[in-house]
Write a protein that holds these residues in place. Structure first.
Motif, short mmCIF file in Angstrom:
data_model
loop_
_atom_site.label_atom_id
_atom_site.label_comp_id
_atom_site.label_asym_id
_atom_site.label_seq_id
_atom_site.Cartn_x
_atom_site.Cartn_y
_atom_site.Cartn_z
N PRO A 1 20.10 -9.81 38.69
CA PRO A 1 18.72 -9.32 38.74
C PRO A 1 17.69 -10.44 38.67
N GLY A 2 16.59 -10.29 39.41
CA GLY A 2 15.47 -11.21 39.26
C GLY A 2 15.53 -12.41 40.17
N ALA A 3 14.35 -13.02 40.35
CA ALA A 3 14.23 -14.16 41.26
C ALA A 3 15.07 -15.35 40.82
N HIS A 4 15.20 -15.57 39.49
CA HIS A 4 15.98 -16.71 39.04
C HIS A 4 17.46 -16.54 39.40
N THR B 1 16.29 0.66 28.76
CA THR B 1 17.34 -0.32 29.06
C THR B 1 17.22 -1.51 28.11
N PHE B 2 18.34 -1.93 27.55
CA PHE B 2 18.37 -3.08 26.63
C PHE B 2 19.09 -4.24 27.33
N VAL B 3 18.43 -5.39 27.41
CA VAL B 3 18.93 -6.54 28.15
C VAL B 3 19.01 -7.75 27.22
N ASN B 4 20.17 -8.39 27.22
CA ASN B 4 20.43 -9.57 26.39
C ASN B 4 20.34 -10.83 27.23
N ASP B 5 19.28 -11.61 27.04
CA ASP B 5 19.15 -12.92 27.69
C ASP B 5 18.96 -13.98 26.61
N SER B 6 19.87 -13.99 25.64
CA SER B 6 19.79 -14.95 24.54
C SER B 6 19.89 -16.39 25.02
N LYS B 7 20.47 -16.58 26.21
CA LYS B 7 20.58 -17.94 26.77
C LYS B 7 19.22 -18.50 27.17
N ALA B 8 18.18 -17.65 27.21
CA ALA B 8 16.83 -18.13 27.55
C ALA B 8 16.28 -18.90 26.35
N THR B 9 16.79 -20.13 26.18
CA THR B 9 16.46 -20.92 24.99
C THR B 9 15.26 -21.83 25.19
N ASN B 10 14.70 -21.86 26.40
CA ASN B 10 13.50 -22.65 26.62
C ASN B 10 12.45 -21.81 27.33
N ASP C 1 10.95 -22.12 30.24
CA ASP C 1 11.13 -21.83 31.66
C ASP C 1 12.12 -20.71 31.89
N SER C 2 13.25 -20.72 31.17
CA SER C 2 14.25 -19.67 31.36
C SER C 2 13.73 -18.33 30.86
N ALA C 3 12.94 -18.32 29.79
CA ALA C 3 12.35 -17.08 29.32
C ALA C 3 11.32 -16.56 30.33
#
Length: 467
Positions: A295-298, A344-353, A355-357
């Motif tokens: 999902p998403g542009a990234h 909907t619950f989405v886990n993007d814990s890897k978004a640690t900076n 730009d990724s968030a």
């Protein structure tokens, strides 16, 4: 295991007895080296005894004399913000310093390769964001196409832990800047540069040093083909340095959000559609809108990179498209955990900076945003332009109050801990909204890793759903 070549009968030191250090020690001994080791941690003696390694305090004067090489783990600084004392000792004694990536590349290609019909290939992926998803997606596409493939490096197994690749096999490596910066040998067949955003600046002495660490994979690695994201100035510059001209198809330029033009090999995604152009003509396309694992542009940029690699390895567009649809994504990276009462619950814990968030926020509509943690340099201002879909922020972490104050124009509630944040977001969310964990910060103020943070979020969501 890949036995390490070139050190038989010589003494090599290992600095750091984590996953990569232990794998390097075993591979060196398999290649005939005498191995000594050092680790600053309290369990060093216990680990060394279990592995049958002799401990040598490499920080003491003269401890590095007579070594053929010092192999260091990626998390140990060798230059900035200051070198580890053992590395300083090694350099002062004229001892080469390497890491497991360098050992891997210098040792690959032994044994039966001369009898193979198709020599194995190594694909190396680096960049700031998307490395893990891109690497895993490449491996998934190849496996779905029936190719022998192994995933290693910063994801999957340690590089020296994998089996020697067979006839026509492919090794996909995710490589961090810590790994590319120091490896003395870097010879991938295909190199991938996803993007660049500020990260690890203290370790690399600034953004220029960070980019230089990534650039080594291409400038010194000399891959036969380079897949380069050109949405930032650094990627555009790198693509220009590597190509002999606009039509040089040894460089595949990729983008998410802009249409690329020219006579070269181009792969880009716009409005949910991936397009491949060669010599000015479209030769392939994929509708990414229904690919639920991306999902998403990234993630569409990750898809472009994986597609370009797969095409370089001879796969047809339809084969790649089928594999995209069966890709489930990676844990903690835009991972759909559950749907509870229409939310909907989405886990993007890897978004640690930041730009990724920012990328995660751009991928969803009507967001209840769980954020916060150990902040990195640069502040949160760049996030605000991507926060138009945020209904409310729920801030966690020891610095939650300061974090919330930086979210100007966004309604924010200081929750401090994950339990409170999930409960408050779930209580206030309306059907059709998304509760998104995208912290924009490191986890180490409250968790051992971003994985532990994501697991905590997921566990609390599952408890809400009753499943």
């Amino acid at each position: 295991m890949i036995p390490v070549d070139g050190f038989s009968g010589q003494t090599v030191a290992i600095l750091g007895l984590g996953r990569s250090g232990l794998a390097a020690a075993r591979a060196l001994r398999a290649g005939g080296a005498e191995v000594v080791a050092w680790d600053d941690g309290p369990r060093a003696a216990e680990i060394a005894e279990t592995e049958g390694l002799a401990l040598r305090d490499l920080t003491k004067p003269g401890a590095c004399e007579g070594l053929a090489c010092l192999v260091t783990s990626p998390g140990i600084p060798h230059l900035y913000p200051r070198p580890h004392p053992a590395i300083s000792n090694a350099l002062a004694a004229g001892v080469p310093v390497d890491n497991d990536i360098g050992l891997f590349f210098r040792s690959l290609g032994q044994g039966d390769w001369m009898h193979f019909d198709t020599p194995p290939k190594v694909v190396a992926v680096t960049g700031s964001n998307g490395k893990s998803t891109t690497s895993a997606l490449i491996a998934h596409v190849l496996a779905e196409a029936g190719r022998e493939v192994q995933l290693a490096g910063n994801i999957g197994r340690g590089v020296l832990d994998i089996s020697p690749p067979g006839d026509g096999g492919v090794v996909v490596l995710e490589l961090s800047s810590y790994q590319t910066e120091l490896a003395r040998a870097l010879t991938p067949d295909i190199g991938v540069f996803t993007n660049l955003s500020p990260d690890h600046l203290d370790r690399h002495g600034g953004l220029g040093g960070y980019f230089a660490a990534k650039r080594r994979l291409f400038a010194e690695g000399g891959p036969d083909r380079a897949v380069i994201g050109v949405d930032e100035a650094e990627g555009l510059f790198l693509a220009g340095q590597l190509s002999e001209g606009a039509a040089d198809d040894r460089v595949i330029r990729i983008s998410s959000g802009q249409k690329l033009t020219g006579p070269g090999w181009l792969v880009f995604a716009r409005k949910g559609f991936l397009s491949e152009y060669r010599k000015g003509r479209q030769v392939g396309s994929i509708d990414l809108r229904e690919v639920t694992g991306l999902p998403g542009a990234h993630n569409h940029q990750n898809a472009c990179a994986a597609y370009a690699v797969a095409r370089s390895l001879g796969l047809a567009p339809r084969v790649i498209e089928r594999a995209f649809h069966s890709f489930e994504g990676l844990p903690h990276r835009s991972q759909r955990v559950a749907e509870v009462k229409g939310v909907t619950f989405v886990n993007d814990s890897k978004a640690t900076n930041v730009d990724s968030a920012k990328q995660a926020l751009s991928a969803f509509k009507r967001i209840r945003w769980i954020c916060g943690g150990l902040q990195k340099e640069g502040g949160l201002e760049p996030l605000l332009e991507a926060a138009g879909e945020v209904v409310k922020a729920y801030v966690i972490g020891r610095e939650a109050e300061d974090f919330a104050m930086q979210l100007k124009g966004i309604e924010a509630e200081v929750c401090t801990d994950m339990a409170t944040a999930v409960a408050r977001a779930a209580a206030e969310a309306q059907p059709g909204e998304t509760v998104l964990l995208a912290p924009a910060a490191a986890s180490f103020d409250q968790y051992d890793s971003f994985e532990k943070r994501g697991e905590d979020f997921a566990a609390r969501v599952i408890a809400l759903s009753g499943s």
